[in-house]
Design an enzyme around this catalytic site. Structure first.
Site, PDB file in Angstrom:
ATOM      1  N   ASP A  65       5.242   0.406   5.803  1.00  0.00           N
ATOM      2  CA  ASP A  65       4.231   0.746   6.931  1.00  0.00           C
ATOM      3  C   ASP A  65       4.665   0.412   8.364  1.00  0.00           C
ATOM      4  OD1 ASP A  65       3.381  -1.716   6.541  1.00  0.00           O
ATOM      5  OD2 ASP A  65       1.385  -1.272   6.389  1.00  0.00           O
ATOM      6  N   ASP A 244      -7.260 -22.169  17.590  1.00  0.00           N
ATOM      7  CA  ASP A 244      -7.169 -21.448  18.883  1.00  0.00           C
ATOM      8  C   ASP A 244      -8.119 -21.788  19.875  1.00  0.00           C
ATOM      9  OD1 ASP A 244      -5.826 -18.860  19.588  1.00  0.00           O
ATOM     10  OD2 ASP A 244      -7.934 -18.080  19.901  1.00  0.00           O
ATOM     11  N   GLU A 298      -4.966 -25.828  20.302  1.00  0.00           N
ATOM     12  CA  GLU A 298      -4.513 -25.262  21.392  1.00  0.00           C
ATOM     13  C   GLU A 298      -4.903 -25.809  22.695  1.00  0.00           C
ATOM     14  OE1 GLU A 298      -3.128 -20.682  23.028  1.00  0.00           O
ATOM     15  OE2 GLU A 298      -5.169 -21.286  22.110  1.00  0.00           O
TER      16      GLU A 298
HETATM   17  O1  TEU Z   1      -4.264 -18.060  23.319  1.00  0.00           O
HETATM   18  C1  TEU Z   1      -4.985 -18.226  24.535  1.00  0.00           C
HETATM   19  C2  TEU Z   1      -4.255 -18.881  25.578  1.00  0.00           C
HETATM   20  O2  TEU Z   1      -4.371 -19.785  26.065  1.00  0.00           O
HETATM   21  C3  TEU Z   1      -3.079 -17.942  26.245  1.00  0.00           C
HETATM   22  O3  TEU Z   1      -1.847 -18.230  25.548  1.00  0.00           O
HETATM   23  C4  TEU Z   1      -3.401 -16.699  26.586  1.00  0.00           C
HETATM   24  O4  TEU Z   1      -3.045 -15.722  25.174  1.00  0.00           O
HETATM   25  C5  TEU Z   1      -2.891 -16.114  27.755  1.00  0.00           C
HETATM   26  O5  TEU Z   1      -2.995 -16.803  28.775  1.00  0.00           O
HETATM   27  C6  TEU Z   1      -3.237 -14.853  28.251  1.00  0.00           C
HETATM   28  O6  TEU Z   1      -3.070 -14.499  29.607  1.00  0.00           O
HETATM   29  C7  TEU Z   1      -4.847 -18.010  22.101  1.00  0.00           C
HETATM   30  C8  TEU Z   1      -4.057 -17.239  21.210  1.00  0.00           C
HETATM   31  O7  TEU Z   1      -2.812 -17.833  21.018  1.00  0.00           O
HETATM   32  C9  TEU Z   1      -3.813 -15.927  21.815  1.00  0.00           C
HETATM   33  O8  TEU Z   1      -2.612 -15.100  21.016  1.00  0.00           O
HETATM   34  C10 TEU Z   1      -5.161 -15.224  22.031  1.00  0.00           C
HETATM   35  O9  TEU Z   1      -4.788 -13.744  22.473  1.00  0.00           O
HETATM   36  C11 TEU Z   1      -6.068 -15.806  22.602  1.00  0.00           C
HETATM   37  O10 TEU Z   1      -6.145 -17.314  22.105  1.00  0.00           O
HETATM   38  C12 TEU Z   1      -7.625 -15.185  22.105  1.00  0.00           C
HETATM   39  O11 TEU Z   1      -7.752 -15.596  20.687  1.00  0.00           O
HETATM   40 CA    CA Z   2       3.327  -3.817   5.579  1.00  0.00          CA
END
Ligand code: TEU
Ligand code: CA
Length: 600
Positions: A65, A244, A298
């Site tokens: 898919d 996250d 993070e």
């Molecule tokens: O990331 C948050 C983050 O700090 C950034 O890398 C962010 O994606 C970037 O600054 C946007 O401009 C975490 C996750 O790793 C990311 O994939 C998600 O989109 C975000 O949190 C929200 O959950």
């Molecule tokens: Ca799949």
């Protein structure tokens, strides 16, 4: 056992005698309450591990898919294990409407239908354990999806029992009586961080997409829900969490406007809120302390000075965090910038100085939110892609901290040749385009910048072989196009070529695994201002290693400083490396992008 060959003297004895030494070799957990130390550090399996990150949507499709899935991952576990990594971090696999590719969770206890079923998850976990690896999940609890049952309820009425699961505020009226958001906070995905909800006429907070409302950690009921869902997965046997944007969970309840100077980087205001430590200590007490697990937060918006307050082991909060300084060195506020090697070296040196033996670091140059490291920090041209990808592998495996490898980096996968806005999938790019182009930024400037910095660079499908769609899917339409260079850069080709980036990663990981000095040893940068060479030693008791990396496309000489010698070459990325030991006072002639590790 490899450990027996490494190091020497009294240290080696304690290293090998420690029960954790057995754990290291077998992948089993060390005995509880293990307090064996190495160079002042408490030994832990997660300090000695190498972590491999999987972005499930882009790893391996099993049913044609065009979307990667859990069965696909399970079918590739041997490939991952052969690399020698110990832990897999799985980006979100939970039920989600995919406004932000799974970072918007609708049901924390359900597997995303596109990825498979709970049985598929259980099979994956079993397969990981059978191979003596561990599985760490992504915990996304700063926000949920707006389709989560809690939010569906919360938005219904001000007196709904779930109202306080989220952050609701009335708007402000301007001089003309026009309704404005409660404050000027901005979303990382463009625009205001507040969204007016017509149902009750109040605004809810969303640091990310409108479909990612922030959870209200002030509410003890919400916190209990989070701890329960963590236990749900830990009781299945998972080995920890990558958390996250965890430093954002506590909000300043005064909700003050950001000043003009704060606006370009709101993350530094959103992070480290007043009750963050209290929440993390509660989470640790209620959940984490009951399991032998690892956590890595993070740390977006967290300064290095603040880092020990999150990871000092005596505080019982998190084990490690991802500090953004190195990975974002090539960007300023989303804009690509030229970076210099002395800047990169200064980051690692400073991290080493500011984190004492009670705080452990992470080492990474990539993840699903950043471009490919060989394109950003190496040189992805035909001439130097392989050498520079290997050089970066050498650095990752020999700096002090737990290394994280993002899927495909072990193949030297590169950035994608984006052309138009339609080539991008990421909500961050699409929203920014709508906000900025053409009024504030010309389209070509926007696209040129995004092609270097966009998160989609990391999200193109894994390149497994030279067949159609790189072997990622048997279908004709992967959710994001495969990088056209899959014909030459792919796992099949690299697993048979002993000189490939893949096998070099394997050798670098194996070297780290058997060399305590590369895990716990002291770090010393030998020549901080050198613009081309990063040279450092890692020393533990009488065991000492010299790492020399030529971060440039030109030959460079490195004169060995007093007391430093290049003894036995234990790892090198070019076949033509001078293997002849150079004594103190001698010089090394480094080829472009050459990397060498010597036992001193
Ligand atoms: O990331 C948050 C983050 O700090 C950034 O890398 C962010 O994606 C970037 O600054 C946007 O401009 C975490 C996750 O790793 C990311 O994939 C998600 O989109 C975000 O949190 C929200 O959950
Ligand atoms: Ca799949």
């Amino acid at each position: 056992m490899g450990l027996l060959r490494a190091g020497s003297g009294a240290f080696l004895l304690s290293f090998v005698l420690g029960s954790a030494a057995v754990g290291l070799a077998t992948g089993k957990a060390p005995a509880a309450k293990d307090s064996v130390t190495a160079n002042g550090y408490t030994r832990k399996w997660w300090k000695e591990a190498v972590v491999y990150q999987i972005y499930p949507r882009s790893f391996q499709d099993s049913n044609g898919d065009g979307i990667g899935d859990l069965k696909g991952i399970t079918s590739r576990l041997d490939y991952i294990q052969k690399l020698g990594v110990n832990v897999i971090w799985l980006s979100p696999h939970y039920d989600s409407p995919n406004a932000d590719n799974g970072y918007d969770i609708r049901d924390y206890r359900k597997v995303m239908a596109e990825f498979g079923t709970m049985d598929d998850f259980d099979a994956l976990l079993k397969g990981v354990k059978q191979r003596h690896m561990r599985l760490v999940l992504d915990l996304v609890v700063n926000h949920s999806s707006d389709e989560h049952r809690w939010f569906v309820e919360s938005r219904k009425a001000k007196d709904n029992p779930f109202r306080d699961y989220y952050i609701w505020k009335p708007g402000k009226a301007d001089a003309d009586g026009k309704q404005l958001p409660p404050n000027n906070w901005t979303s990382f995905f463009s625009g205001s961080a507040w969204k007016l909800d017509p149902e009750t006429g109040e605004y809810y907070l969303h640091y990310f997409a409108e479909k990612q409302p922030d959870l209200n950690w002030e509410n003890p009921k919400l916190r209990k829900e989070v701890y329960d869902l963590m236990k749900f997965w830990l009781d299945k046997g998972v080995d920890g969490f990558r958390m996250d944007v965890i430093p954002f969970i506590s909000k300043d309840q005064g909700f003050p406007d950001l000043t003009a100077s704060e606006l370009p980087h709101p993350e530094f205001k959103y992070a480290m809120g007043p009750r963050l430590h209290e929440y993390l200590q509660e989470m640790n007490r209620e959940v984490l302390s009951k399991y032998d697990v690892m956590t890595v937060g993070e740390a977006f918006g967290v300064t290095l000075e603040q880092t020990p307050s999150l990871v000092d082991e005596r505080r019982k909060e998190l084990d490690m965090v991802f500090n953004f300084s190195a990975v974002r060195l090539d960007q300023d506020n989303g804009k690509w910038r030229d970076w210099t090697l002395p800047e990169l070296k200064a980051i690692y040196a400073e991290q080493d100085q500011k984190l004492d033996v009670h705080s452990w670091n992470t080492i990474f140059l990539s993840n699903h939110d950043n471009p490919r490291p060989v394109s950003s920090f190496g040189d992805d041209s035909e001439a130097f892609r392989v050498a520079s990808a290997k050089l970066l592998a050498t650095m990752l495996m020999t700096l002090k901290g737990t290394p994280f490898v993002y899927q495909g980096d072990e193949l030297g996968m590169t950035n994608y040749p984006f052309k138009g806005i339609e080539d991008f999938n990421d909500i961050a790019v699409q929203n920014a385009w709508k906000e900025l182009v053409p009024g504030k930024v010309p389209a070509d400037v926007f696209l040129r910048n995004m092609s270097r910095t966009s998160r989609d660079n990391a999200r193109t499908p894994m390149q497994w072989d030279g067949s159609a769609q790189g072997g990622f899917t048997t279908g004709s339409k992967p959710w994001l196009p495969v990088n056209p260079n899959y014909a030459t850069i792919n796992a099949k080709q690299e697993t048979v070529d002993p000189d490939s980036v893949y096998h070099y990663y394997g050798r670098a990981i194996a070297l780290r695994a058997k060399t305590p000095a590369l895990v716990y040893g002291d770090f010393k940068d030998l020549d901080p201002p050198n613009p081309a060479i990063f040279a450092y030693t890692r020393t533990l008791g009488t065991a000492s290693y010299l790492v020399v990396l030529n971060f440039s496309g030109k030959p460079a000489e490195f004169a060995l400083p007093e007391g430093v010698k290049a003894g036995r070459l234990v790892l090198g990325n070019l076949p033509a490396s001078e293997a002849k030991p150079a004594q103190a006072g001698g010089a090394l002639q480094m080829q472009p992008w050459e990397a060498r590790v010597y036992q001193q």
